[in-house]
Design an enzyme around this catalytic site. Structure first.
Site, PDB file in Angstrom:
ATOM      1  N   ASP A 284     -22.352  14.692   0.532  1.00  0.00           N
ATOM      2  CA  ASP A 284     -22.405  13.933   1.784  1.00  0.00           C
ATOM      3  C   ASP A 284     -21.260  12.935   1.764  1.00  0.00           C
ATOM      4  O   ASP A 284     -21.252  12.009   0.947  1.00  0.00           O
ATOM      5  CB  ASP A 284     -23.742  13.225   1.937  1.00  0.00           C
ATOM      6  CG  ASP A 284     -23.975  12.669   3.344  1.00  0.00           C
ATOM      7  OD1 ASP A 284     -22.974  12.386   4.035  1.00  0.00           O
ATOM      8  OD2 ASP A 284     -25.142  12.514   3.740  1.00  0.00           O
ATOM      9  N   ARG A 286     -20.236  11.062   4.421  1.00  0.00           N
ATOM     10  CA  ARG A 286     -20.275  10.157   5.566  1.00  0.00           C
ATOM     11  C   ARG A 286     -20.165   8.688   5.143  1.00  0.00           C
ATOM     12  O   ARG A 286     -20.531   8.332   4.029  1.00  0.00           O
ATOM     13  CB  ARG A 286     -21.570  10.372   6.353  1.00  0.00           C
ATOM     14  CG  ARG A 286     -21.599  11.662   7.129  1.00  0.00           C
ATOM     15  CD  ARG A 286     -22.941  11.889   7.795  1.00  0.00           C
ATOM     16  NE  ARG A 286     -24.002  12.160   6.825  1.00  0.00           N
ATOM     17  CZ  ARG A 286     -25.250  12.456   7.163  1.00  0.00           C
ATOM     18  NH1 ARG A 286     -25.594  12.492   8.437  1.00  0.00           N
ATOM     19  NH2 ARG A 286     -26.155  12.706   6.230  1.00  0.00           N
TER      20      ARG A 286
END
Length: 352
Positions: A284, A286
């Site tokens: 991930d 982000r």
């Protein structure tokens, strides 16, 4: 020319198949040519006498190179030494996992000591920002321009985000909504917030929704993004007041093209976690600091968060936003996304 504009120019150069350089303090310059956008002619001009290859640690693990001493640090990119058989086609096969099943045996290759670790890590970050595979031919000639790791970090600095404009936007399920747009001068990403209802003195119900073209627009059944988006608007409306943040971080931060590459790997049997790492990216990538900055600009530092993802809670808290309550946000699976949802639960800690 500012450092931010230089990074934007560097991203454009890499996408066009042109070389750049990264100069970190105390290190020799690292010249780079992105494997994904290179061609045999450009590669020959950049490195006529053979070349080393820089890849991410995740991609090196897939290629079984991390058992070598020079590649033992999981946070450090890996340099593959030049070899007579390391040509353009082999470099492409090393960079792109779609060829792994067709050409499972590559090499033999040896790894070299990473002598410019700061610039090498910056190169991997830059590939993700540019939406390219994290693989570079290095140490060639004639870069278009030179940038710094600090410039790359500044290109993604959430603190540069500004409120650009706002307008009334009736939407299905919330006819009294207002849309607020945010952007930074050095990035083409434009994040938006949908404000639903009116502040009533209590913390707003907030949903962080990362852009998903396939799910939000095309109705993909491989994920639950579209249904989650619509259900979040309904939940905020039912709460009376809240904010939906629509973050331009497609594919958990790796971009649309790389997300679709991950989809292709899932069709070969890999789950979402293994597909991302096989491509050479984080599970991930982000940055929830962007969401915190948007909330700050909206004057909201205390929220109730509509999520099943503890990482979103931690990301907001780390950026100074107090999460008063985590409100679950689960929807039933369908036959196409059952494995996807199970992977989120079992491998990334989602509390479904």
């Amino acid at each position: 020319m500012t450092a931010a504009r230089d990074v934007a120019r560097a991203i454009d150069a890499l996408r066009r198949g042109w070389p750049i350089a990264i100069q970190a303090p105390g290190e020799a310059p690292l010249t780079l040519l992105a494997v994904e956008t290179a061609d045999p002619v450009g590669l020959a001009a950049f490195a006529p006498d053979g070349f080393p290859l820089l890849i991410s640690s995740g991609r090196a693990a897939t290629l079984k190179l991390t058992n070598q001493l020079a590649a033992a640090d999981p946070d450090t990119p890996v340099v593959i030494e030049p070899a007579p058989w390391l040509d353009f086609n082999t470099a492409v096969a090393l960079a792109d996992p779609q060829f792994d099943l067709a050409t499972p045996l590559k090499g033999p290759f040896r790894t070299a000591a990473v002598t410019r670790p700061v610039a090498s890590l910056a190169a991997i970050r830059l590939a993700r920002i540019a939406g390219l595979l994290p693989a570079f031919v290095i140490d060639g000639a004639d870069p278009e321009l030179t940038i710094t790791p600090a410039g790359i970090d500044g290109h993604q600095d959430a603190g540069t985000l500004r409120l650009a404009t706002r307008a009334r936007l009736p939407v299905d399920g919330a006819e009294d909504a207002e849309i607020v747009a945010f952007r930074a001068a050095d990035s083409s990403d434009e994040h938006v917030a949908l404000l639903i209802g009116q502040p009533n003195g209590s913390p707003p119900l907030v949903r962080l929704h990362s852009e998903c073209l396939t799910g939000d627009v095309l109705g993909s059944l491989k994920c639950d993004c579209g249904p989650q988006l619509r259900a979040a608007i309904q939940a905020i409306r039912a709460n009376g007041w809240g904010i939906l943040l629509y973050l331009r971080q497609e594919g958990r931060g790796i971009g649309l093209v790389n997300k679709l590459r991950a989809y292709a790997l899932q069709d070969q049997g890999f789950d979402t976690v293994d597909a991302n790492t096989r491509l050479g990216f984080a599970v991930d990538a982000r940055d929830f600091g962007v969401a915190a900055r948007m909330l700050d600009l909206l004057g909201q530092r205390d929220v109730r968060l509509l999520t099943n993802n503890p990482a979103k809670v931690a990301g907001l808290e780390a950026a100074g936003v107090h999460v008063a309550e985590r409100v679950p946000h689960a929807l039933p699976p369908n036959p196409h996304n059952e494995r996807y949802l199970a992977t989120k639960r079992d491998r990334t800690g989602h509390q479904l």
